[in-house]
Design a protein around this motif. Sequence first.
Motif, PDB file in Angstrom:
ATOM      1  N   ALA A   1      16.392 -40.795  17.281  1.00  0.00           N
ATOM      2  CA  ALA A   1      16.509 -41.983  16.430  1.00  0.00           C
ATOM      3  C   ALA A   1      16.306 -41.633  14.959  1.00  0.00           C
ATOM      4  CB  ALA A   1      15.507 -43.036  16.867  1.00  0.00           C
ATOM      5  N   ASN A   2      15.331 -40.772  14.683  1.00  0.00           N
ATOM      6  CA  ASN A   2      15.084 -40.363  13.294  1.00  0.00           C
ATOM      7  C   ASN A   2      16.290 -39.655  12.709  1.00  0.00           C
ATOM      8  OD1 ASN A   2      12.565 -41.292  12.542  1.00  0.00           O
ATOM      9  ND2 ASN A   2      11.498 -39.617  13.566  1.00  0.00           N
ATOM     10  N   PHE A   3      16.877 -38.786  13.511  1.00  0.00           N
ATOM     11  CA  PHE A   3      18.041 -38.055  13.025  1.00  0.00           C
ATOM     12  C   PHE A   3      19.192 -39.020  12.709  1.00  0.00           C
ATOM     13  CE2 PHE A   3      22.063 -35.927  13.360  1.00  0.00           C
ATOM     14  CZ  PHE A   3      21.871 -34.809  12.577  1.00  0.00           C
ATOM     15  N   LEU A   4      19.407 -39.937  13.629  1.00  0.00           N
ATOM     16  CA  LEU A   4      20.506 -40.891  13.430  1.00  0.00           C
ATOM     17  C   LEU A   4      20.292 -41.746  12.187  1.00  0.00           C
ATOM     18  CD1 LEU A   4      21.247 -41.985  17.061  1.00  0.00           C
ATOM     19  CD2 LEU A   4      22.838 -40.906  15.474  1.00  0.00           C
ATOM     20  N   LYS A   5      19.039 -42.080  11.961  1.00  0.00           N
ATOM     21  CA  LYS A   5      18.731 -42.892  10.780  1.00  0.00           C
ATOM     22  C   LYS A   5      19.109 -42.130   9.510  1.00  0.00           C
ATOM     23  CE  LYS A   5      15.024 -45.020   8.194  1.00  0.00           C
ATOM     24  NZ  LYS A   5      13.654 -44.763   7.752  1.00  0.00           N
ATOM     25  N   MET A   6      18.720 -40.845   9.467  1.00  0.00           N
ATOM     26  CA  MET A   6      19.052 -40.023   8.297  1.00  0.00           C
ATOM     27  C   MET A   6      20.570 -39.877   8.159  1.00  0.00           C
ATOM     28  SD  MET A   6      20.284 -36.863   7.288  1.00  0.00           S
ATOM     29  CE  MET A   6      20.315 -35.949   8.820  1.00  0.00           C
ATOM     30  N   ALA A   7      21.234 -39.587   9.272  1.00  0.00           N
ATOM     31  CA  ALA A   7      22.686 -39.337   9.220  1.00  0.00           C
ATOM     32  C   ALA A   7      23.425 -40.574   8.741  1.00  0.00           C
ATOM     33  CB  ALA A   7      23.185 -38.913  10.595  1.00  0.00           C
ATOM     34  N   LYS A   8      23.027 -41.706   9.261  1.00  0.00           N
ATOM     35  CA  LYS A   8      23.697 -42.953   8.886  1.00  0.00           C
ATOM     36  C   LYS A   8      23.494 -43.247   7.395  1.00  0.00           C
ATOM     37  CE  LYS A   8      23.557 -47.827  10.010  1.00  0.00           C
ATOM     38  NZ  LYS A   8      22.890 -48.837  10.841  1.00  0.00           N
ATOM     39  N   LYS A   9      22.245 -43.087   6.965  1.00  0.00           N
ATOM     40  CA  LYS A   9      21.926 -43.364   5.565  1.00  0.00           C
ATOM     41  C   LYS A   9      22.725 -42.425   4.648  1.00  0.00           C
ATOM     42  CE  LYS A   9      17.972 -43.261   2.454  1.00  0.00           C
ATOM     43  NZ  LYS A   9      16.593 -42.751   2.329  1.00  0.00           N
TER      44      LYS A   9
ATOM     45  N   LYS B   1      22.229 -33.031   1.236  1.00  0.00           N
ATOM     46  CA  LYS B   1      22.195 -33.556   2.608  1.00  0.00           C
ATOM     47  C   LYS B   1      23.600 -33.844   3.117  1.00  0.00           C
ATOM     48  CE  LYS B   1      17.860 -36.005   3.469  1.00  0.00           C
ATOM     49  NZ  LYS B   1      17.275 -37.331   3.666  1.00  0.00           N
TER      50      LYS B   1
ATOM     51  N   LEU C   1      25.522 -32.154   6.213  1.00  0.00           N
ATOM     52  CA  LEU C   1      25.955 -33.018   7.310  1.00  0.00           C
ATOM     53  C   LEU C   1      27.462 -32.907   7.534  1.00  0.00           C
ATOM     54  CD1 LEU C   1      24.646 -35.063   9.225  1.00  0.00           C
ATOM     55  CD2 LEU C   1      25.218 -36.845   7.610  1.00  0.00           C
TER      56      LEU C   1
ATOM     57  N   LEU D   1      28.750 -44.181  12.998  1.00  0.00           N
ATOM     58  CA  LEU D   1      28.000 -44.119  11.740  1.00  0.00           C
ATOM     59  C   LEU D   1      28.744 -44.783  10.572  1.00  0.00           C
ATOM     60  CD1 LEU D   1      26.421 -40.538  11.828  1.00  0.00           C
ATOM     61  CD2 LEU D   1      25.454 -42.689  12.605  1.00  0.00           C
TER      62      LEU D   1
ATOM     63  N   VAL E   1      24.879 -35.324  18.360  1.00  0.00           N
ATOM     64  CA  VAL E   1      23.584 -35.327  17.660  1.00  0.00           C
ATOM     65  C   VAL E   1      22.823 -34.035  17.929  1.00  0.00           C
ATOM     66  CG1 VAL E   1      21.328 -36.493  17.522  1.00  0.00           C
ATOM     67  CG2 VAL E   1      23.420 -37.840  17.568  1.00  0.00           C
TER      68      VAL E   1
ATOM     69  N   LYS F   1      21.757 -31.423  15.034  1.00  0.00           N
ATOM     70  CA  LYS F   1      20.342 -31.100  14.809  1.00  0.00           C
ATOM     71  C   LYS F   1      20.121 -29.580  14.808  1.00  0.00           C
ATOM     72  CE  LYS F   1      18.254 -34.028  17.743  1.00  0.00           C
ATOM     73  NZ  LYS F   1      17.214 -34.865  18.372  1.00  0.00           N
TER      74      LYS F   1
ATOM     75  N   TRP G   1      16.148 -33.595   7.592  1.00  0.00           N
ATOM     76  CA  TRP G   1      16.358 -34.901   8.184  1.00  0.00           C
ATOM     77  C   TRP G   1      15.124 -35.532   8.788  1.00  0.00           C
ATOM     78  CZ3 TRP G   1      15.265 -35.120  13.357  1.00  0.00           C
ATOM     79  CH2 TRP G   1      15.356 -33.927  14.077  1.00  0.00           C
TER      80      TRP G   1
ATOM     81  N   GLU H   1      12.014 -37.458   9.172  1.00  0.00           N
ATOM     82  CA  GLU H   1      11.356 -38.486   8.368  1.00  0.00           C
ATOM     83  C   GLU H   1      10.193 -39.046   9.151  1.00  0.00           C
ATOM     84  OE1 GLU H   1      13.823 -41.393   6.596  1.00  0.00           O
ATOM     85  OE2 GLU H   1      15.394 -39.952   6.141  1.00  0.00           O
TER      86      GLU H   1
ATOM     87  N   SER I   1       9.026 -41.985   8.894  1.00  0.00           N
ATOM     88  CA  SER I   1       9.068 -43.437   9.075  1.00  0.00           C
ATOM     89  C   SER I   1       9.224 -43.799  10.551  1.00  0.00           C
ATOM     90  CB  SER I   1      10.220 -44.013   8.283  1.00  0.00           C
ATOM     91  OG  SER I   1      11.408 -43.402   8.703  1.00  0.00           O
TER      92      SER I   1
ATOM     93  N   VAL J   1      11.165 -45.506  12.794  1.00  0.00           N
ATOM     94  CA  VAL J   1      12.457 -46.170  12.807  1.00  0.00           C
ATOM     95  C   VAL J   1      12.583 -47.258  13.865  1.00  0.00           C
ATOM     96  CG1 VAL J   1      13.761 -44.286  11.817  1.00  0.00           C
ATOM     97  CG2 VAL J   1      13.383 -44.345  14.273  1.00  0.00           C
ATOM     98  N   LEU J   2      11.804 -47.153  14.894  1.00  0.00           N
ATOM     99  CA  LEU J   2      11.956 -48.118  15.978  1.00  0.00           C
ATOM    100  C   LEU J   2      10.883 -49.188  15.971  1.00  0.00           C
ATOM    101  CD1 LEU J   2      12.926 -45.669  18.839  1.00  0.00           C
ATOM    102  CD2 LEU J   2      14.411 -46.974  17.353  1.00  0.00           C
TER     103      LEU J   2
END
Lengths: 186, 196
Positions: free
Chosen positions: A39-47, B125, B129, B148, B176, B180, B188, B190, B192, B194-195
């Motif tokens: 989920a963290n990775f996806l958040k970064m990628a999307k942003k 980044k 990516l 995305l 993904v 990664k 990447w 973070e 935070s 997220v969920l």
Amino acid sequence: MSCPEIKKTHLFLSGELNSRQAKKFRKHVKACPFCRDEANFLKMAKKTIRNTADIPDETIRRHILHEAGRRITGQRTFGIQTLPWFRTLAWGMPALAAMIVAFLVLHPAGYNPSVNEDLMEWRDELFIETYNLSAEMDDLFSNRWVTVSTQDENESFWLDDLSLLSGEFNSIRNQIQNLFENMAGI
Amino acid sequence: MNSRHAKSDARLVRAYLAGDPKAFRKLYQRYERPLFAFLLRLVRERESAEDLFQQTWMKVISGLKNYEERGTFSSWLFGIAYHGCVDHARKASRNVKDDLKSGQGLDCLPGDASGPEEQMIQREKLQWLYRAIDQLPSEQREVLLMRLNGEIPFREIAEIMQCPLNTVLGRMHYAVQSLKRMIPHESWEEKSHVLS
């Protein structure tokens, strides 16, 4: 190593789990480093991806919006391309100018040694003007020039295009007039 | 786009069909960047991406009168774009995944980053990516970009690509995992929640 629930991370983030499934998954992810990582990775990628500033060429935007406006209003927009008389005139004017020049230069009655040099100069200028005009017409009809509706806020675009072409026409008209005046000895 | 956008899109489509060109402008503005980014990453050539972008919107304009709100507008839009890419690759007798060097001729322009430093980080980044995405198998890349860029729900991606939902989810997960591995973890990760 991975988690058997990992595909649910994607469904959760896309909002495709129902409320019961989402609640259950939320509990799971708190204890699961794999799903959290995903989920963290996806958040970064999307942003990152959605922050890109790449956009297509401006003329494409104008063309698409013009076309959308034209289709839905179901009316002829006041763009140059939509005016039949303008199309006829656009092709007719250079052809007419070329014919007049040819007549004046080649016809025995039009031949006058005293004005011959000027005539040749005007003929060359006229040739260049008509050539430029034809090239611009080609651009216009092949949609590389895009005009927009008068209802559109970018009204000035077509006006600019129109005035440019209008300038070409005026220039040709003046040169033809000069030629006649010169031939008549005015 | 999310469900809020989906409802708003549907309203804009109805307003446009009722004769309001400004509604179309709003729709266009909403999807200009994500759709173009999607096409650019799939065909990896600016000129082709622009052609496909224009073709997609022309099809949208001519098809809106028959558009049925079965799925979301974004799915419909990205579906048209995706099939345009497939046709494009077929016509060119080549596979978009194999024939172009990674990131060839493309700008990596970060958007609304706050200052020069933040912009530089974002650019780095984005380059990481994009380079990594370009190396993915085309099926994985298509799913990832549709999700995305277009925020298309997986069930609708499955419909567009005409394959089972589980296959789409598998492609997304493998994409993904590959990314990664290719991208430095610190860029990447973070902290935070997220969920939450």
